[in-house]
Structure formats: C-alpha cells, structure tokens
Design an enzyme around this catalytic site. Structure first.
Site, PDB file in Angstrom:
ATOM      1  N   ASP A 169      -8.671 -15.101   9.234  1.00  0.00           N
ATOM      2  CA  ASP A 169      -9.249 -13.749   9.112  1.00  0.00           C
ATOM      3  C   ASP A 169     -10.726 -13.643   9.531  1.00  0.00           C
ATOM      4  O   ASP A 169     -11.525 -13.015   8.822  1.00  0.00           O
ATOM      5  CB  ASP A 169      -9.091 -13.235   7.668  1.00  0.00           C
ATOM      6  CG  ASP A 169      -7.626 -13.098   7.246  1.00  0.00           C
ATOM      7  OD1 ASP A 169      -6.741 -13.420   8.043  1.00  0.00           O
ATOM      8  OD2 ASP A 169      -7.381 -12.682   6.093  1.00  0.00           O
ATOM      9  N   ASP A 189      -5.776 -10.307   9.151  1.00  0.00           N
ATOM     10  CA  ASP A 189      -5.364  -9.383   8.114  1.00  0.00           C
ATOM     11  C   ASP A 189      -5.096  -8.072   8.868  1.00  0.00           C
ATOM     12  O   ASP A 189      -5.959  -7.613   9.637  1.00  0.00           O
ATOM     13  CB  ASP A 189      -6.534  -9.247   7.131  1.00  0.00           C
ATOM     14  CG  ASP A 189      -6.119  -8.896   5.719  1.00  0.00           C
ATOM     15  OD1 ASP A 189      -5.074  -9.398   5.248  1.00  0.00           O
ATOM     16  OD2 ASP A 189      -6.847  -8.113   5.078  1.00  0.00           O
ATOM     17  N   HIS A 241      -3.410  -4.429   8.253  1.00  0.00           N
ATOM     18  CA  HIS A 241      -2.785  -3.493   7.319  1.00  0.00           C
ATOM     19  C   HIS A 241      -2.507  -2.137   7.959  1.00  0.00           C
ATOM     20  O   HIS A 241      -3.382  -1.596   8.662  1.00  0.00           O
ATOM     21  CB  HIS A 241      -3.705  -3.256   6.120  1.00  0.00           C
ATOM     22  CG  HIS A 241      -4.049  -4.482   5.336  1.00  0.00           C
ATOM     23  ND1 HIS A 241      -3.102  -5.394   4.912  1.00  0.00           N
ATOM     24  CD2 HIS A 241      -5.248  -4.936   4.870  1.00  0.00           C
ATOM     25  CE1 HIS A 241      -3.722  -6.351   4.224  1.00  0.00           C
ATOM     26  NE2 HIS A 241      -5.010  -6.109   4.186  1.00  0.00           N
ATOM     27  N   HIS A 246      -2.516   1.245   3.066  1.00  0.00           N
ATOM     28  CA  HIS A 246      -1.929   0.019   2.503  1.00  0.00           C
ATOM     29  C   HIS A 246      -2.105  -0.036   0.975  1.00  0.00           C
ATOM     30  O   HIS A 246      -3.128   0.436   0.446  1.00  0.00           O
ATOM     31  CB  HIS A 246      -2.597  -1.203   3.151  1.00  0.00           C
ATOM     32  CG  HIS A 246      -1.939  -2.505   2.815  1.00  0.00           C
ATOM     33  ND1 HIS A 246      -2.505  -3.406   1.950  1.00  0.00           N
ATOM     34  CD2 HIS A 246      -0.762  -3.026   3.213  1.00  0.00           C
ATOM     35  CE1 HIS A 246      -1.691  -4.455   1.840  1.00  0.00           C
ATOM     36  NE2 HIS A 246      -0.627  -4.255   2.599  1.00  0.00           N
ATOM     37  N   HIS A 283      -9.694  -1.713   4.819  1.00  0.00           N
ATOM     38  CA  HIS A 283     -10.180  -2.757   5.729  1.00  0.00           C
ATOM     39  C   HIS A 283      -9.063  -3.214   6.651  1.00  0.00           C
ATOM     40  O   HIS A 283      -7.884  -3.077   6.320  1.00  0.00           O
ATOM     41  CB  HIS A 283     -10.709  -3.961   4.928  1.00  0.00           C
ATOM     42  CG  HIS A 283      -9.618  -4.658   4.154  1.00  0.00           C
ATOM     43  ND1 HIS A 283      -9.151  -4.186   2.943  1.00  0.00           N
ATOM     44  CD2 HIS A 283      -8.872  -5.755   4.435  1.00  0.00           C
ATOM     45  CE1 HIS A 283      -8.182  -4.975   2.510  1.00  0.00           C
ATOM     46  NE2 HIS A 283      -7.980  -5.926   3.397  1.00  0.00           N
ATOM     47  N   LYS A 341      -0.786 -10.702   9.237  1.00  0.00           N
ATOM     48  CA  LYS A 341      -0.231 -10.708   7.879  1.00  0.00           C
ATOM     49  C   LYS A 341      -0.742  -9.499   7.107  1.00  0.00           C
ATOM     50  O   LYS A 341      -1.776  -8.930   7.469  1.00  0.00           O
ATOM     51  CB  LYS A 341      -0.645 -11.998   7.153  1.00  0.00           C
ATOM     52  CG  LYS A 341      -2.158 -12.116   7.006  1.00  0.00           C
ATOM     53  CD  LYS A 341      -2.548 -13.381   6.299  1.00  0.00           C
ATOM     54  CE  LYS A 341      -4.043 -13.463   6.126  1.00  0.00           C
ATOM     55  NZ  LYS A 341      -4.617 -12.408   5.264  1.00  0.00           N
ATOM     56  N   CYS A 384      -8.342 -15.365   0.944  1.00  0.00           N
ATOM     57  CA  CYS A 384      -7.265 -15.733   1.874  1.00  0.00           C
ATOM     58  C   CYS A 384      -7.263 -17.205   2.240  1.00  0.00           C
ATOM     59  O   CYS A 384      -6.199 -17.789   2.452  1.00  0.00           O
ATOM     60  CB  CYS A 384      -7.319 -14.842   3.103  1.00  0.00           C
ATOM     61  SG  CYS A 384      -6.807 -13.150   2.705  1.00  0.00           S
TER      62      CYS A 384
HETATM   63  C1  VGL Z   1      -9.031 -10.798   2.389  1.00  0.00           C
HETATM   64  C2  VGL Z   1      -9.416  -9.302   0.704  1.00  0.00           C
HETATM   65  C3  VGL Z   1      -8.433  -8.471   1.186  1.00  0.00           C
HETATM   66  C4  VGL Z   1      -9.394 -12.095   3.043  1.00  0.00           C
HETATM   67  C5  VGL Z   1      -8.044  -9.982   2.892  1.00  0.00           C
HETATM   68  O1  VGL Z   1      -9.141 -12.269   4.244  1.00  0.00           O
HETATM   69  O2  VGL Z   1      -9.926 -12.975   2.338  1.00  0.00           O
HETATM   70  N1  VGL Z   1      -9.704 -10.458   1.295  1.00  0.00           N
HETATM   71  N2  VGL Z   1      -7.745  -8.817   2.289  1.00  0.00           N
HETATM   72 ZN    ZN Z   2      -6.507  -7.349   3.260  1.00  0.00          ZN
END
Ligand code: VGL
Ligand code: ZN
Length: 211
Positions: free
Chosen positions: A14, A52, A54, A58, A87, A112, A157
C-alpha cells in the site's frame, strides 16, 4: 547480514498517495519508504505490490456510518472495524501507487479491499477471515518460501499481511526501515511489533540485506 536468495519475495504494501503526506489517510513520513524500497527491489526475484482499492462508500469509511467519526471503532457483523476517512477510492489519484515508486520492478500488483461490504488489511485474507485474495497460491506457485515486507502502514496492513503470511506457511521478515506506522491510538505500533515477534516474524533493516 541476510542474503536474498531464490524463493524470496518482497511484498510492497500500500505505498499509495493517500497514505503519504498530503493524502487522505496520511501516515507520518509515509513517503520516506519509497527510496528505501526502490533501493532493494531489484535484488528480489519476485516483487509484488498491493493497492488498497475501495469502491466509493466502502464499509470502512466513517462517511458511510451516520453519526460516526474517523478512527472510531464499530462492530460490523461481529467483527471490529476501525472507521477511516475516505481513502484509496478505486481509480482516484489517491489510490495510485506513489509516483516515485519504481513500478517497473513489480511482477504483480494486487488490489484488496474491493468488496464494498468487507475490509481487507491483509494482502492474503480479507477481514471476514474467510475470503482469500489468492496471493498465497500465487506465491506458492512461484516457489516463494520467504516473504520480506515493506510499506504502509506497519501497524495496520503490514501487520495483518505479516501475521497471515505466517498462517499461510511462509517465513516472514519485516523490513523496519521500509515501513512507517499510523500508530493510532498511540501504542498501536508497539503492540503490532509484539504480535509480529510472537508470530516469529524477525525484524531486519534493509542495510542488513545482501543481494
Ligand atoms: C490501511 C487503514 C485503512 C493500510 C488501509 O494500508 O495500512 N490502513 N486501509
Ligand atoms: Zn483501506
């Protein structure tokens, strides 16, 4: 020193604009991982990046839940869900990989968190703890045995990916200088590092790697 060998993979978790300074869910100093990851990427026989990714609205977005604020925790079908600012909405610039990340070295980019109703912190298994992303099968078919981890965020993550990588039977090594943490609430990073240690995930720095 740890020699990188056949059967090793790097997973870049990410490293996206929204998790970097100026982004919707900025991780402090998040973009500092980019040059570190670029420096080591080409030493690995397999490099996978995750995004990430979404859909708008989401389940993990606080905006989806009436009267809730970002960083509150709610129960959704019996599992805890942290609510985040909107996000990494699919197709938006915030969801793009950081522009300075050397994307030419990536074998696979895995998205994902694409199910509107289920979050996915881990690159291996969604937060329903049932739906897999297919990554373990892909890595196994490529002969991968050890997974090195860098990216964002260490305590969200990256942590989830490390623990699920162990459950999937891989050796997992956390590259600490290739990661940055959200650390919300404060202490969350320390807790995540303890959990990873307890799961036999050694922590290395990238200057301890040799090609
Ligand atoms: C993440 C919060 C929400 C991450 C992803 O990549 O760590 N954190 N979605
Ligand atoms: Zn996320």
């Amino acid at each position: 020193m740890e020699r990188i060998q056949p059967g090793d993979a790097l997973i870049v978790v990410d490293v996206q604009n929204d998790f970097c300074p100026g982004g919707a869910l900025a991780v402090p100093d998040g973009d500092a991982v980019v040059p570190v990851i670029n420096r080591i990427m080409r030493a690995f026989p397999v490099v996978v990046a995750t995004q990430d990714w979404h859909p708008d609205g989401h389940i993990s977005f606080a905006s989806r839940h009436v009267g809730r604020e970002p960083f509150q925790v709610v129960q959704i079908e019996g599992t805890e869900q942290v609510l985040w600012p909107d996000h990494c909405v699919e197709g938006t610039p915030g969801a793009d990989l950081h522009p300075d990340l050397d994307a030419t070295a990536l074998r696979v980019v895995l998205r994902k968190g694409t199910n509107p109703e289920v979050d996915s912190y881990s690159a291996f298994v969604e937060n329903d703890r049932m739906t897999t992303t297919g990554l373990a099968g892909l890595l196994r078919e490529l002969g991968v045995q050890r997974v090195f981890l860098g990216g964002l965020a260490t305590d969200v993550c990256v942590r989830a990916t490390a623990l699920d990588g162990r459950r999937a039977g891989f050796q997992v090594i956390l590259l600490e200088d290739a990661c940055r943490a959200v650390d919300v609430p404060p202490g969350n990073l320390e807790k995540a590092l303890e959990e990873m240690k307890a799961a036999d995930v050694p922590i290395l720095r990238t200057d301890e790697l040799e090609a």
